[in-house]
Design an enzyme around this catalytic site. Structure first.
Site, PDB file in Angstrom:
ATOM      1  CG  ASP A   1      -8.749  61.162 -37.567  1.00 13.20           C
ATOM      2  OD1 ASP A   1      -9.953  61.310 -37.817  1.00 13.20           O
ATOM      3  OD2 ASP A   1      -8.206  60.045 -37.441  1.00 13.20           O
TER       4      ASP A   1
ATOM      5  N   GLY B   1     -14.288  58.840 -32.219  1.00 13.03           N
ATOM      6  CA  GLY B   1     -15.742  58.824 -32.243  1.00 13.03           C
ATOM      7  C   GLY B   1     -16.365  58.183 -31.028  1.00 13.03           C
TER       8      GLY B   1
ATOM      9  CG  ASP C   1     -19.093  51.296 -50.468  1.00 11.73           C
ATOM     10  OD1 ASP C   1     -19.288  52.182 -49.594  1.00 11.73           O
ATOM     11  OD2 ASP C   1     -18.346  50.316 -50.285  1.00 11.73           O
TER      12      ASP C   1
ATOM     13  N   GLY D   1     -16.199  64.647  19.855  1.00 14.26           N
ATOM     14  CA  GLY D   1     -16.122  65.573  20.975  1.00 14.26           C
ATOM     15  C   GLY D   1     -16.046  67.018  20.573  1.00 14.26           C
TER      16      GLY D   1
ATOM     17  CB  SER E   1     -16.577  70.467   7.659  1.00 15.26           C
ATOM     18  OG  SER E   1     -15.858  70.502   8.871  1.00 15.26           O
TER      19      SER E   1
END
Length: 608
Positions: free
Chosen positions: A89, A92, A147, A453, A522
């Site tokens: 189950d 959602g 329903d 540097g 970097s």
């Protein structure tokens, strides 16, 4: 009695998934007495005015019961007179899409619920596409809450028509549409008197009869595919290879091939648990002993008959599940079958629109988006397309730092260039070039903040090496962007590619026998680790650890001031993070040392 059926329930939030399965278990009398009593007691405090709340049978977490939603996947095993089942189950909510994908990865069939008052929603379509991505080919559309629309047949047929159109466009093999009322049990375990116009089977009866879980039987006679999970060597007299048969079958005296190496051997003994067998088939975990010693380890694949592909690059469809977006050039660990390898997402080719399936131009993917990407591995891997075999056609991407699963994916096909392009060996090797130059090729990679540097230090070190007759080359960040990397900007994807190119150039220069000195900020550990992987043992990382205050005081270009005013985005140290190296071979601070002193330390560390 039919074989085990593994299925999931999915769909948008509050469509009634847990209630549907709970009511099925209750009406089919598949609950123990204590479970039934607990349900009756818990329902008194629920949100249905004391009436039975069937969702409580699956929503066990306190947060699920408080909010009336499903958060985690709930698994249930149950058996009727005609069949055994495992149901997952699934939640959602879009926030828990990754949990839904986990549930879908094990299933043969999906029950997709749609609220009759809302129709097909974006999350419904997303779940349907994820099911297709995970290899599910059989679907049941449960149009729930009939329903609330007065059991209107027209509404059911409109939703059914839309759903089937999308499902069959995603290569579904079967789609069954059933109108239900999960709360009252209409068409769940028996026919509904209030929907007499529906002449089909009830949901439970359909699940008992469908052959979705038995289709793999057709592959029993296909060629063997068995990923190796473990090498078993309890003593010096026995060596066995353990794994689960993912396709085909194997018999004693069959010849098998070990991929990717290609060695062949005959099967001497087959063990199923602690008993020997003459034959083993699809889905069985086995231990195989071969008639001769071959090199086999975890991640290798034993095959018989048609062989899977072997490549280091492929195209795949990804469901991106990380809160941080996916950009080209990022590095992950890829797990496919029993093999785990470093991988790089080379490019995001396009994003797939959830609603209409169109390909949308994109250079990145955000959480819960589906897209197509090209992926490069650091070595060859054995795989198939997902349509051919789930075990070798599906994979996950794992974040190298957090170890979280960032994406799940389905392999479409290998990239032709991965097999058509091979490295050309030359008669003159890198070792011969280095010997001619009488030096050991190195890449000294200087990293640090702007103004630390790095360039000054690299320049001074090159002068010292030149005086000693060494052959060198400096690669500086600013200079490189004038030529080789002039087409790159400063977005994350461009900065990743900038460092990758420099590493590849450094590797080639090392192969030419040169000592390379690079000066690049970097800032991220991942980028530096990738440079180390590319260059290899010649890579030496030097962290120029000068503080930001000193760096800013040296800033003749005024870059720090501009960054603080918001004029320069993604400026390291101000608007972008600098990750201090955890694996530096040497750390120097140009605020505490003179340049000559720092160079002396470098010479003693790397050139004595």
């Amino acid at each position: 009695m039919k074989g085990l059926l593994k299925f999931i329930t999915c769909g948008s939030v509050d469509d009634g998934k847990s209630t549907l399965i709970g009511h099925m278990l209750y009406d089919a009398k598949l609950l123990f007495t204590d479970q039934q009593k607990t349900l009756e007691l818990d329902s008194r405090l629920g949100s249905r005015d004391g009436q039975l709340d069937y969702s409580l049978l699956l929503d066990g977490l306190m947060a699920e019961r408080e909010q009336g939603i499903t958060i985690d996947v709930a698994y249930r095993f149950f058996t009727t007179e005609r069949r055994s089942f495992i149901v997952a189950d699934c939640p959602g909510h879009e926030q828990y899409t990754r949990n839904m994908a986990v549930g879908a990865s094990f299933a043969d069939l999906a029950i997709v619920l749609v609220d009759a008052t809302k129709g097909m929603l974006t999350q419904t379509r997303r779940h349907l596409r994820i099911c297709a991505l995970m290899g599910i080919r059989h679907f049941v559309l449960a149009v729930n809450k009939m329903d609330l629309v007065s059991y209107d047949r027209r509404i059911f047929e409109e939703i059914s028509s839309e759903f089937k159109g999308l499902a069959f466009s995603l290569t579904a093999e079967s789609v069954m549409a059933i109108p239900v009322c999960a709360t009252d049990g209409d068409n769940v375990t028996g026919a509904s008197k209030r929907m007499a116009w529906y002449k089909g089977r009830s949901l439970l009866k359909y699940l008992e009869e469908i052959d979705a879980g038995d289709e793999d039987a057709a592959s029993v006679n296909d060629g063997l595919i068995m990923p190796i999970q473990r090498v078993c060597r309890p003593n010096h007299t026995f060596r066995g290879f353990q794994g689960q048969i993912e396709s085909g079958s194997i018999s004693v005296n069959d010849e098998v091939t070990v991929l990717p190496g290609g060695e062949k051997a005959l099967v001497k003994v087959i063990y199923c648990a602690d008993k020997t067998a003459d034959r083993a088939t699809l889905g069985q975990p086995v231990t195989l002993s071969l008639d001769r010693e071959v090199d086999v380890s975890r991640g290798n694949v034993l095959v018989k008959g048609k062989e899977p592909e072997i490549s280091s690059a492929f195209t795949a469809v990804l469901l991106w599940m990380d809160s941080e977006e996916l950009v080209s050039g990022k590095h992950y660990l890829l797990k496919c079958g029993t093999k785990t390898l470093p991988a790089t997402v080379m490019s995001v080719k396009h994003r797939i629109d959830i609603n209409n399936g169109k390909h949308v131009s994109a250079d990145k993917l955000f959480k819960n988006e589906i897209g197509e990407c090209d992926i490069l591995l650091n070595e060859n891997m054995v795989f198939t397309s997902l349509a051919d075999n789930k075990a070798l056609g599906g994979f996950i991407l794992i974040d190298r730092l957090s170890n979280m699963t960032s994406a799940c994916g389905a392999i479409k096909h290998s990239l032709r260039r991965s097999t058509n392009i091979v490295w050309s060996d030359t008669d003159i090797t890198g070792a011969m070039r280095a010997e001619l130059m009488k030096q050991e090729p190195l890449t000294i990679w200087f990293t640090g903040l702007s103004g630390a540097g790095k360039t000054v230090l690299a320049n001074a070190l090159e002068k010292r090496l030149y005086a000693l007759g060494k052959h060198t080359m400096i690669l500086d960040g600013d200079n490189i962007r004038h030529g080789l990397n002039r087409n790159l900007g400063f977005k994350e994807v461009d900065r990743i590619e900038n460092i990758r190119r420099i590493a590849e150039v450094s590797k080639l220069m090392n192969d030419a026998g040169l000592i390379v000195l690079t000066s690049f900020i970097s800032p991220h550990e991942e980028q530096r680790d990738n440079a180390r992987r590319i260059i290899g043992e010649s890579f030496k990382l030097v962290h120029v650890s000068t503080s930001m205050a000193i760096c800013e005081s040296r800033d003749v270009k005024g870059l720090y001031a501009k960054a603080r005013r918001g004029e320069i985005p993604n400026f390291t140290g101000i608007t972008d993070v600098y990750e201090v190296p955890g694996k530096a071979d040497l750390t120097v601070d140009t605020a505490e040392l003179s340049i000559d002193e720092a160079v002396e330390i470098l010479m003693k560390k790397f050139f004595t």
